[in-house]
Enzyme design. Structure first.
Site, PDB file in Angstrom:
ATOM      1  N   GLU A 209       0.878  -1.172   0.000  1.00 16.03           N
ATOM      2  CA  GLU A 209       0.000   0.000   0.000  1.00 16.03           C
ATOM      3  C   GLU A 209       0.899   1.199   0.000  1.00 16.03           C
ATOM      4  O   GLU A 209       1.598   1.418   0.986  1.00 16.03           O
ATOM      5  CB  GLU A 209      -0.648   0.037   1.362  1.00 16.03           C
ATOM      6  CG  GLU A 209      -1.998  -0.400   1.516  1.00 16.03           C
ATOM      7  CD  GLU A 209      -3.000   0.599   1.119  1.00 16.03           C
ATOM      8  OE1 GLU A 209      -4.092   0.250   1.378  1.00 16.03           O
ATOM      9  OE2 GLU A 209      -2.705   1.686   0.541  1.00 16.03           O
ATOM     10  N   CYS A 243      -2.070   8.878   3.206  1.00 14.97           N
ATOM     11  CA  CYS A 243      -1.802   8.524   1.811  1.00 14.97           C
ATOM     12  C   CYS A 243      -2.964   8.968   0.940  1.00 14.97           C
ATOM     13  O   CYS A 243      -2.811   9.220  -0.242  1.00 14.97           O
ATOM     14  CB  CYS A 243      -1.498   7.044   1.652  1.00 14.97           C
ATOM     15  SG  CYS A 243      -2.510   5.972   2.627  1.00 14.97           S
TER      16      CYS A 243
END
Ligand code: NAI
Ligand code: MG
Length: 641
Positions: A209, A243
């Site tokens: 990720e 993120c």
């Protein structure tokens, strides 16, 4: 106080974990789930103490700290519920020892989420938290131990990534790696793991990720007040250290002036200072290195002549002194001219503003796609047609319409991106646990966990794809020994509604990957792969240097040929997944060739002869979250269509 693990500690941990893996794999799914649920309750009960630690060690605001603990609890309950309701140990086989490497920006939520998933699936875990947030990680592990997870099933190995990372990944006994952090480290891990094979002679699973270059598109129909409210949260909450955070605000030029003025006014009201003080909105960035990197970017843009605005509300003398001492970056707005000016993710409270012309929306979407990232995107519009246009073209994991674009909720907005943003599967989504298994029943995915209703919002599968499949089926019927897979409706393009709060519509979609490199030594292997990929609706890339591929290609009907690229040099082709059948040497060679490529991490799926292709590895998942109350009434009344 923190003491980092030594090499001897790490080696011992791997040995202990490997020695215990078989015992943990025998614990029933119900018992594993019960421990995770106990940990969830304990974490919730301990909320205040954990919040204190999150504020002190990670610089979180209290609001963010609450959300952080909640998310960790959600992960524990979500994966526990999935294994309790659908898994059994006879047919759902774990990987073995899994290393979890987590970042400092969600030191409790992502850390716990990775661990909970790996443990739930029956793996033993070695957890390596980010060096900046070791204390929180230690508290999380203690809670899990107290809830009954054996110490051999979950070990904490604190330390610097560059040092401890290789000990916990470059080791034959590690059978899976879960990672959240920078794209660079993800690629490094891929290269380390490419040197060997893992469970059952398959590639070692790497769930990565990584970051994004996340855009929000605002057209002239959007409500300016809502836009500004959602931009502030998306770009500056958590000091931009998510993120998912908004990096590039793209505003239609007709309203850009008004929105910029309003946004600057709102930014000037943000209070920056120690997050332990409730009235502060924006806390510090994680450390001096992060601060200096962000400041360098701001200086570079200013030196290029870009307009830079830094706006916040000065606090009292004590706050100003704290800001002087700490690692703060003020909320910053930078006006840019093209998206290509941004070379990499800037992980802080820096928002870029780009104006676009209405007729250039398609080009803008193409530019966003050209960044190679595909994590989150925001859209503010009151025109349904534009929602359709953007949602059908956006290649991002999470699209948010008329709301902010951060704070994905487990099971409601399964989270994770594609391309440079990550490998999938989505955390908090129905496919995640399958990546942590070495074996599952063939029918496992026909009723995906937590997915209730199907809906017709699905963008239609390209009509060509269905026709190609039909022709392929007809052709196969005439060939001895060739059988197509039964079609699974969940795969291909499909769209489902997930349960969520009133006033929000949450849609979960499964799309085929675009092109799959298919490598097999003979005709029957190539045909089995072709059938699976076509059943999904993706294109096929064949290695033209392989005589079997060239020969089979000539025999196929022309419409099926049309779905295949017979590449003289497959290395030069674009594809976003690879299927392999063949011996170990050829698998290792392919794995290393893929790891050496530039760009996104390409999933490599190795399938033994005559075994079914695991279709879940050949799809991307997308979540769309729409605030259905935001438009201030029935938005369709605003357009003639
Ligand atoms: P990083 O990727 O270096 O750190 C993430 C984790 O990986 C930490 O636990 C770290 O100790 C570990 N790590 C570092 N090097 C490693 C290695 N060689 N082998 C194994 N593990 C290793 O991220 P960092 O340095 O904290 O931040 C750099 C940039 O990464 C940020 O500016 C941001 O752009 C991005 N980032 C993205 C995150 C996200 O949520 N997607 C989270 C944190 C950082
Ligand atoms: Mg780093």
């Amino acid at each position: 106080r923190v003491r980092f693990a030594t090499e001897a500690d790490a080696r011992q941990a791997v040995a202990d974990a490997a020695g215990y893996a078989a015992r943990w794999a025998e614990v029933s799914p119900a018992d594993r789930a019960a421990m995770l649920l106990r940990a969830a309750d304990a974490m919730e009960a301990d909320m205040q103490r954990l919040m204190g630690l999150l504020v002190r060690e990670a610089g979180k605001t209290y609001g963010n700290a609450v959300a952080e603990v909640r998310e960790a609890v959600d992960f524990l309950r979500y994966y526990a519920a999935q294994v309790a309701s659908t898994f059994d140990n006879a047919t759902y086989r774990p990987l073995g020892v899994v290393t979890c490497i987590s970042p400092w920006n969600f030191p409790m939520a992502i850390f716990t989420g990775q661990i909970a998933a790996a443990l739930a699936a029956g793996n033993v875990v070695i957890a390596k938290p980010a060096e900046q947030t070791t204390l929180i990680a230690a508290e999380g592990v203690k809670l899990l131990w107290d809830a009954g997870i054996p110490r051999e099933a979950l070990q904490l190995m604190p330390g610097r990534g560059r040092e401890v990372g290789p000990w916990l990944t470059d080791d034959e006994r590690i059978q899976g790696v879960m990672f959240t952090g920078s794209t660079e480290v993800a690629r490094e891990l891929q290269r380390i793991l490419a040197k060997r094979l893992g469970p059952a002679g398959c590639p070692v699973p790497l769930v990565a990720e990584t970051g994004g270059q996340n855009a929000m598109i605002v057209d002239s129909s959007a409500l300016a007040e809502q836009v500004v409210r959602d931009v502030l949260i998306s770009a500056f909450d958590s000091a931009g250290q998510r993120c998912s955070a908004l990096r590039v605000l793209c505003v239609q030029e007709d309203v850009a002036g008004q929105i910029t003025t309003m946004l600057k006014g709102a930014m000037a009201e943000l209070r920056m200072g120690p997050p332990s003080c409730l009235s502060n909105d924006v806390g510090p960035v994680i450390d001096a290195r992060a601060r200096d990197g962000i400041n360098r970017h701001i200086e570079t843009m200013a030196a290029k002549g870009r307009k830079v605005h830094q706006l916040w509300r000065e606090g009292d003398a004590a706050t100003r002194a704290a800001v002087q001492r700490g690692t703060y970056v003020p909320p910053t707005l930078i006006e840019i001219e093209t998206l290509s000016e941004l070379k990499r993710e800037v992980f802080g409270p820096v928002l870029h503003l780009l104006r676009y012309r209405r007729e250039d929306l398609d080009q803008l979407l193409a530019q966003v796609k050209a960044t190679g990232y595909g994590l989150t995107m925001g859209l503010h519009t009151r025109i349904d047609e534009t929602i359709r246009q953007v949602s059908s073209q956006a290649q991002v994991g999470n699209l948010y319409v008329n709301r902010n674009m951060v704070g994905a909720v487990v099971g409601v907005q399964p989270f994770g991106g594609e391309g440079l943003s990550g490998t999938g599967p989505k955390a908090g989504g129905p496919l995640y646990l399958y990546r942590l298994l070495s074996g599952r029943p063939d029918a496992a995915l026909e009723k995906p966990f937590g997915v209730h209703a199907s809906e017709s919002l699905a963008p239609p599968t390209a009509p060509g794809a269905t026709r190609t499949l039909a022709e392929m089926e007809a052709w196969c019927a005439g060939q001895p020994g060739v059988a197509l897979l039964p079609r699974i409706p969940f795969f291909g393009v499909s769209s489902h509604t997930l349960a969520g709060p009133t006033g929000e519509r949450n849609v979960y979609q499964v799309h085929p990957r675009q092109a799959v490199l298919c490598i097999a030594p003979d005709t029957s292997g190539l045909l089995a792969q072709l059938a699976a990929v076509l059943a999904l609706g993706a294109r096929v890339v064949w290695d033209g240097a392989l005589p079997a591929a060239a020969e089979l290609y000539r025999r196929l009907p022309s419409s099926v040929q049309g779905a295949i690229t017979l590449a003289p040099q497959w290395q030069r082709e674009e594809f976003d997944a690879a299927l392999h059948q063949g011996d170990t040497a050829s698998l290792l060679a392919l794995q290393q060739a893929l790891a050496a490529r530039e760009g996104a991490i390409i999933p490599l799926v190795s399938v033994p002869k005559n075994a079914p292709v695991p279709l879940e590895r050949l799809v991307v998942e997308r979540s769309i979250s729409i605030d259905t109350t935001a438009a201030g009434g029935n938005a369709s009344l605003m357009t003639l269509s």
